[in-house]
Scaffold this active site. Structure first.
Site, PDB file in Angstrom:
ATOM      1  N   HIS A 133       0.810  -1.219   0.000  1.00 26.37           N
ATOM      2  CA  HIS A 133       0.000   0.000   0.000  1.00 26.37           C
ATOM      3  C   HIS A 133       0.847   1.274   0.000  1.00 26.37           C
ATOM      4  CE1 HIS A 133       0.432  -0.191   4.513  1.00 26.37           C
ATOM      5  NE2 HIS A 133       0.459   1.111   4.364  1.00 26.37           N
ATOM      6  N   ASP A 163       0.039  -7.525   1.362  1.00 28.02           N
ATOM      7  CA  ASP A 163       0.558  -6.162   1.544  1.00 28.02           C
ATOM      8  C   ASP A 163       2.089  -6.132   1.507  1.00 28.02           C
ATOM      9  OD1 ASP A 163       0.233  -3.436   1.795  1.00 28.02           O
ATOM     10  OD2 ASP A 163       0.174  -3.453   3.977  1.00 28.02           O
ATOM     11  N   SER A 168       4.642   2.530   7.866  1.00 30.56           N
ATOM     12  CA  SER A 168       4.311   1.367   7.042  1.00 30.56           C
ATOM     13  C   SER A 168       5.498   0.957   6.178  1.00 30.56           C
ATOM     14  CB  SER A 168       3.119   1.681   6.139  1.00 30.56           C
ATOM     15  OG  SER A 168       1.943   1.812   6.887  1.00 30.56           O
TER      16      SER A 168
END
Length: 471
Positions: A113, A143, A214
């Site tokens: 993402h 992911d 992230s």
């Protein structure tokens, strides 16, 4: 005092003179150079001008700016300015994330993402060198993404073993929360194997993780990567004490495929699963809830060809126990398509061992639906208060079942109280397959009124297990 790469500072007290607190300084100094900042951009259509007020002519907006001399709500404080290339796509910042180097030739691991949909990916090292990165591949389901920069002799992180992670051990994260590069936060592992997706048994921690973290590494006290920081639990958009990391073992299984082929190929067997409840497990004779309950089997799919049926409970796959339904997709997914797998199922009160040839998740099968012709059989009443009728051959083919009876009226008996409704198809009671109305009536009369019995019901494309206690 030191333990591996982690140092401890004494924190003495009258009650416990041996209490030690961790000192992460040496670990961070060694690991930080291998953690990168990832900035992405996208192409946006440039406007002819900026600073205008929606619904107001520019001349009138300019009058407000010039003569009132104070900010007016909704009125920009600066006049419009011409763009260098009006009407042409311009590069605009899209987002900021983190990543870490896993090979000294510039191979970097991050979250899907972080880079999905980006026009350009920029990677910045701790020494401020910036590179344009190439996306080698990403997998949205896990992911995971792998990017590559053209560089040599870069510092890299050592990968650990996420299967050996223990709840309560110290861990720390390095990343770029809110664009603040190389920010370090620490905490402990709060839990393991948290299910928030089909293929991800997350590591849960209380390490402070925020937007921008992230894709960054979760490190153990030896400086090894045990996870990739991926998600937070939040009602505010920011950190609220719970964060989740993808186990590095799971991530590398995906990354190895992405860096060689650019995509992730998973095995599939073609089943739809349901969760086991305590009541259903007891009614099936399993004792405690375990295994993956098969709600539906794809016609002509690998599971169907291997003998798996709707209503089965898959207890193990290739010798690995299935504790809950979400375990099965992970085990099947990491199996190479074309391989034969041994599947143990629970059916009619006994274990059965089947062999299934695992298919490719990329392949799709179109299921054709045909309109059923209503059965000409007359409806019949039974001891449980429902009205049922025999199934036509066309209906059996549509539902991919061999036999059963259809409920035409639910009534108010034990079956209706358990949730059975008109249109449901009863295919099995206990260990007995339902072949017709007369056999169903005879079977119902012989049921033990003091014991719950599992009734297998076909509803649309799912097979439900409904425990019923006749009264």
């Amino acid at each position: 005092m030191s333990l591996g790469h982690l140092s401890f500072i004494p924190l003495a007290s009258a009650q416990n003179p041996r209490v030690m607190i961790p000192d992460f300084a040496d670990l961070v100094e060694k690991a930080s150079p291998a953690v990168v900042n990832i900035r992405t951009t996208e192409k946006v259509q440039a406007q002819q001008a900026q600073g205008g007020i929606p619904g107001m002519p520019e001349e009138q907006a300019e009058f407000f700016r010039r003569f009132f001399g104070v900010p007016i709500p909704g009125v920009p404080s600066t006049p419009k300015q011409a763009q260098p290339n009006p009407g042409k796509p311009q590069e605009s910042d899209r987002g900021v994330g983190s990543g870490f180097i896993i090979e000294s030739n510039g191979l970097i691991l991050t979250n899907a993402h972080v880079v999905e949909g980006a026009n350009t990916i920029y990677v910045t090292l701790t020494d401020k060198r910036e590179y344009k990165a190439k996306l080698l591949g990403l997998d949205k389901r896990t992911d995971i993404a792998v990017v590559k920069i053209e560089a040599r002799d870069l510092p890299k992180l050592t990968l650990g073993d996420s299967s050996r992670v223990r709840v309560g051990e110290w861990v720390l994260a390095i990343g770029s929360p809110f664009g603040l590069e190389n920010t370090v936060t620490a905490g402990i592992v709060s839990a393991k194997s948290r299910d928030t997706g089909d293929y991800l048994p997350f590591i849960q921690t209380d390490v402070a993780v925020n937007p921008g973290n992230s894709g960054g590494p979760l490190l153990n006290t030896a400086g090894q990567v045990i996870g990739i920081n991926s998600q937070i639990f939040s009602r505010s958009g920011g950190y609220m004490g719970i964060s989740f990391a993808i186990p590095i073992d799971e991530a590398m299984r995906v990354a190895d495929q992405l860096k060689t082929s650019g995509k992730m190929t998973r095995g599939r067997i073609g089943v739809a699963l349901g969760e086991m409840t305590k009541e259903v497990a007891e009614s099936l004779g399993l004792g405690k809830p375990r295994g993956a309950y098969v709600r539906n089997v794809d016609p002509g799919g690998p599971a169907s060809a291997g003998g798996i049926e709707s209503g089965d409970v898959i207890l193990s796959f290739n010798g690995r126990e299935i504790a809950k339904s979400t375990d099965l997709p992970r085990l099947v997914g990491e199996t190479k398509p074309g391989a034969n797998a041994t599947v143990q199922v629970w059916r009619k009160g006994a274990n059965r061992e089947l062999t299934v040839t695992v298919g490719d998740s990329e392949s799709t099968q179109a299921a054709s639906k045909k309109t059923d012709t209503p059965s000409s059989n007359s409806p019949n009443a039974n001891a449980l208060g429902v009205t049922v009728t025999d199934l036509s051959d066309a209906k059996k083919k549509e539902l991919n079942i061999k036999s059963g009876i259809e409920v035409t009226t639910a009534g108010d008996g034990a079956l209706a109280r358990a949730g059975i409704r008109a249109g449901d198809v009863i295919i099995r009671i206990g260990d007995a397959d339902i072949t017709g109305v007369k056999q169903f009536e005879t079977l119902v009369k012989s049921l033990d009124t003091n014991k719950a019995v599992p009734v297998f019901v076909r509803r649309a494309d799912s097979t439900l297990v409904i425990p019923v206690r006749p009264k």
